[in-house]
Scaffold this motif. Structure first.
Motif, PDB file in Angstrom:
ATOM      1  N   GLU A 207       0.847  -1.194   0.000  1.00 46.46           N
ATOM      2  CA  GLU A 207       0.000   0.000   0.000  1.00 46.46           C
ATOM      3  C   GLU A 207       0.882   1.243   0.000  1.00 46.46           C
ATOM      4  N   GLY A 208       0.326   2.355  -0.499  1.00 41.93           N
ATOM      5  CA  GLY A 208       1.093   3.596  -0.461  1.00 41.93           C
ATOM      6  C   GLY A 208       0.212   4.782  -0.778  1.00 41.93           C
ATOM      7  N   ASN A 209       0.758   5.992  -0.600  1.00 38.91           N
ATOM      8  CA  ASN A 209      -0.065   7.193  -0.832  1.00 38.91           C
ATOM      9  C   ASN A 209       0.174   7.814  -2.205  1.00 38.91           C
ATOM     10  N   PHE A 210       0.426   6.966  -3.207  1.00 40.69           N
ATOM     11  CA  PHE A 210       0.603   7.471  -4.568  1.00 40.69           C
ATOM     12  C   PHE A 210      -0.758   7.757  -5.208  1.00 40.69           C
ATOM     13  N   GLY A 266       5.920   7.906   0.521  1.00 39.03           N
ATOM     14  CA  GLY A 266       6.880   8.855  -0.057  1.00 39.03           C
ATOM     15  C   GLY A 266       6.383   9.527  -1.320  1.00 39.03           C
ATOM     16  N   PHE A 267       5.060   9.694  -1.464  1.00 37.19           N
ATOM     17  CA  PHE A 267       4.543  10.242  -2.719  1.00 37.19           C
ATOM     18  C   PHE A 267       3.814  11.579  -2.542  1.00 37.19           C
ATOM     19  N   ARG A 268       3.487  11.928  -1.287  1.00 39.63           N
ATOM     20  CA  ARG A 268       2.707  13.158  -1.060  1.00 39.63           C
ATOM     21  C   ARG A 268       3.610  14.389  -1.137  1.00 39.63           C
ATOM     22  N   SER A 269       4.707  14.374  -0.381  1.00 39.56           N
ATOM     23  CA  SER A 269       5.545  15.573  -0.371  1.00 39.56           C
ATOM     24  C   SER A 269       6.254  15.717  -1.707  1.00 39.56           C
ATOM     25  N   ARG A 270       6.376  16.952  -2.155  1.00 40.50           N
ATOM     26  CA  ARG A 270       6.958  17.272  -3.459  1.00 40.50           C
ATOM     27  C   ARG A 270       8.378  16.701  -3.589  1.00 40.50           C
ATOM     28  N   PHE A 276      11.358   9.947  -6.114  1.00 46.40           N
ATOM     29  CA  PHE A 276      10.851   8.702  -6.706  1.00 46.40           C
ATOM     30  C   PHE A 276      10.937   8.757  -8.232  1.00 46.40           C
ATOM     31  N   ILE A 277      10.536   9.899  -8.799  1.00 49.77           N
ATOM     32  CA  ILE A 277      10.575  10.046 -10.264  1.00 49.77           C
ATOM     33  C   ILE A 277      12.014   9.950 -10.768  1.00 49.77           C
TER      34      ILE A 277
END
Ligand SMILES: [Zn+2]
Length: 594
Positions: A207-210, A266-270, A276-277
């Motif tokens: 699961e993740g916040n992407f 690790g996807f919410r904060s800019r 990640f990108i």
């Protein structure tokens, strides 16, 4: 253990050539044991040698995958065959006159990383190098694999083509391809999309916040920008395997896929999303640079030992240079964010004393014993070929651009390497790499290589940045220099490393010491910087530590403060050439970052 039956696969081989077939079962995933069956038909020699790789391409460390192997046995039908071990990773079976035999073994899989195997009640993941045997001198033969999932809802994702009429059965053209194609088995999320008419799959375990739509749109942009650079996509289908869990970061490149590990939130904060990108852009770039454009030493993999090359700075460092640049070109972040990333990277580089000790080519060569085995002295004696390779790639790009008014760049070096070596997968020598860079730059770079790649001379950032209207600004805090890195571990303040030649080292403080007090008052890792600001350079302070259980107090004379941060900033009043160079490089006016 489930009995293996060879699938009905026509691979068009002669009678004297063996057929290699693997079955991978995991009837009790919570035991972390993969049950592997190798079925061999038509093996011509009475002696069968089986060797397990000691490392996997892309991760330059001998990992001794055979350490996870147990319950080895060889059989004809139910009858056991005699076998013996020749070395740590070499099994030898006496199969006498039998033309068909079965080898069974289990692999313990409980290491969650991109280059190892992991099996538990939630999923299975494996790398071929850490699971399958190599048959010396038969590496070019095709190998088919059937996966037996423990539950009906578990699916299989891999870049290998599947066999249409056989459930969960895949074929690799040869052993290298098998090793290069990790498997994800479980009830992971799969997202399918096309780029330039080619199918892509993103498989996510955890699961993740992407935000799915945004992430896929950005991945598509990354693929497009990289494809445009190299002139198309050299594969039929590509798979991203993404593992999400707590605090994690890592990637491993393959020809038609990559494995990524990232923190699930690790996807919410800019900042974190950009990281990640960059990771994804990095591993994807590798499908050209290092998977197909390979140093000579990695043209044919030796799975039994280290494969030495001085060129990893180009494989990894240049790829790192592009992992910052490509999201900018894809419009995922702006030039300000791009240069902000450089601030962090240059700061990391210029605060690592080891850059003055270890040349870049030597850092590449010694990856096997150094980069992957960091210790308290690493910062003092080593420089990462990722980090310095990225710095040198920046200088080379700027050098080429300024000489050719942005009509040529490092992109042309990549394209030339692709055309000359990558497309046909011919390995390049360090000399050939230098020749290609020189031919694009249009200048002899012997001096550049001697100073910055084979030597340890300080990189002249400003000389290269100034034609682009930029320069490097060193910032220092109002803090006298002590020279320790301290980390809180289990409530104790541990000195992780001591900078070479620093006041702390000169006074006798050692890495591993537990920091207790300054001037008799307790100090923590978080407080240290502020506490030091209460003193001046040349002040002598009493530092109390535990050194191997012994209480010791040292008199330390603090030194002048040193730069702790570097920033790339626009020069004042840039001239038209500087503005033009900058815009040609990053595609936006210099004023936007000023
Ligand atoms: Zn890499």
């Amino acid at each position: 253990m489930t009995e293996a039956t060879a699938p009905r696969i026509e691979i068009g081989i002669q009678e004297t050539v063996p057929t290699i077939y693997y079955q991978v079962a995991m009837p009790q995933p919570e035991t972390h044991l993969f049950e592997v069956t190798l079925r061999l038909v038509n093996y011509p020699s009475p002696i069968l040698d089986l060797k397990m790789p000691v490392w996997t391409p892309g991760s330059y460390l001998v990992r001794e995958y055979a350490k996870n192997l147990q319950d080895f046995g060889a059989f004809v039908g139910d009858k056991p065959l005699p076998w013996r071990k020749i070395s740590k990773n070499h099994w030898q079976i006496n199969k006498s006159g039998f033309s068909e035999l079965t080898v069974r073994y289990r692999i313990f899989a409980n290491e969650l990383s991109v280059r190892t195997n992991h099996l538990d009640s939630t999923h299975g993941y494996f790398n071929g190098a850490a699971l399958f045997f190599r048959l010396p001198s038969w590496e070019k033969l095709p190998i088919c694999i059937t996966i037996v999932p423990p539950r009906p809802e578990w699916r299989v994702t891999t870049a290998l083509p599947s066999v249409s009429d056989q459930a969960n059965t895949f074929c690799a053209a040869d052993f290298d391809t098998l090793v290069d194609s990790p498997f994800e088995i479980g009830s992971h999320q799969s997202y399918h999309f096309e780029v330039l008419g080619k199918p892509h799959e993103l498989a996510i375990w955890g699961e993740g916040n992407f935000q799915t739509q945004r992430m896929i749109a950005d991945i598509q942009k990354i693929i497009q920008v990289e494809a445009q650079m190299f002139g198309g996509l050299p594969y039929e289908r590509y798979v991203f395997l993404l593992h999400l869990f707590a605090q994690a970061y890592g990637g491993l490149e393959h020809k038609n896929s990559c494995s990524l590990i990232y923190q699930r939130f690790g996807f919410r904060s800019r900042d974190k999303y950009e990281r990640f990108i960059q990771l994804l852009a990095h591993e994807f770039f590798h499908l050209w640079n290092v998977k197909r454009i390979r140093p000579k030493a990695l043209e044919i993999f030796d799975y039994d030992r280290e494969n030495y090359t001085p060129s990893l700075w180009f494989c990894e460092g240049t790829t790192s240079y592009y992992d910052l640049l490509i999201p900018l070109r894809a419009g995922i972040y702006d030039a300000k964010s791009y240069l902000n990333n450089w601030n962090k990277e240059i700061t990391r580089f210029l605060t690592t004393p080891g850059r003055k000790v270890q040349p870049l080519s030597e850092s590449s060569f010694d990856a096997w014993i150094k980069l992957y085995r960091p210790d308290a002295n690493s910062g003092n004696s080593q420089i990462s070929y990722y980090l310095k390779g990225e710095m040198v790639s920046l200088l080379l790009d700027l050098l080429i651009r300024v000489r050719h008014n942005n009509q040529r760049s490092l992109d042309d070096v990549m394209r030339q390497m692709w055309q000359q070596f990558g497309q046909a997968e011919i390995g390049y020598t360090p000399e050939q790499l230098q020749q290609v860079i020189e031919s694009i730059a249009g200048v002899d770079l012997a001096d550049f290589f001697e100073r910055y790649i084979d030597g340890t001379e300080e990189l002249p950032f400003n000389k290269y940045l100034e034609p682009f209207g930029l320069h490097l600004l060193a910032e220092q805090e109002d803090e006298p220099h002590l020279g320790v890195k301290v980390k809180t571990e289990n409530g104790r303040e541990i000195i992780r490393s001591i900078e070479v030649g620093s006041p702390a080292q000169l006074a006798g403080i050692d890495a591993g010491d537990e920091l207790l007090a300054i001037e008799g008052i307790k100090v923590t890792a978080n407080q240290l910087s502020d506490r030091l600001k209460d003193y001046q350079p040349n002040d002598t302070i009493q530092v109390t530590v535990f050194h191997q259980d012994e209480l010791r107090t040292y008199s330390v004379t603090l030194a002048a403060s040193v730069p702790t941060k570097y920033q790339v900033i626009a020069v004042q009043n840039p001239d038209p050439t500087q503005k033009e160079n900058f815009a040609g490089w990053l595609g936006v006016p210099l004023v936007t970052v000023g």
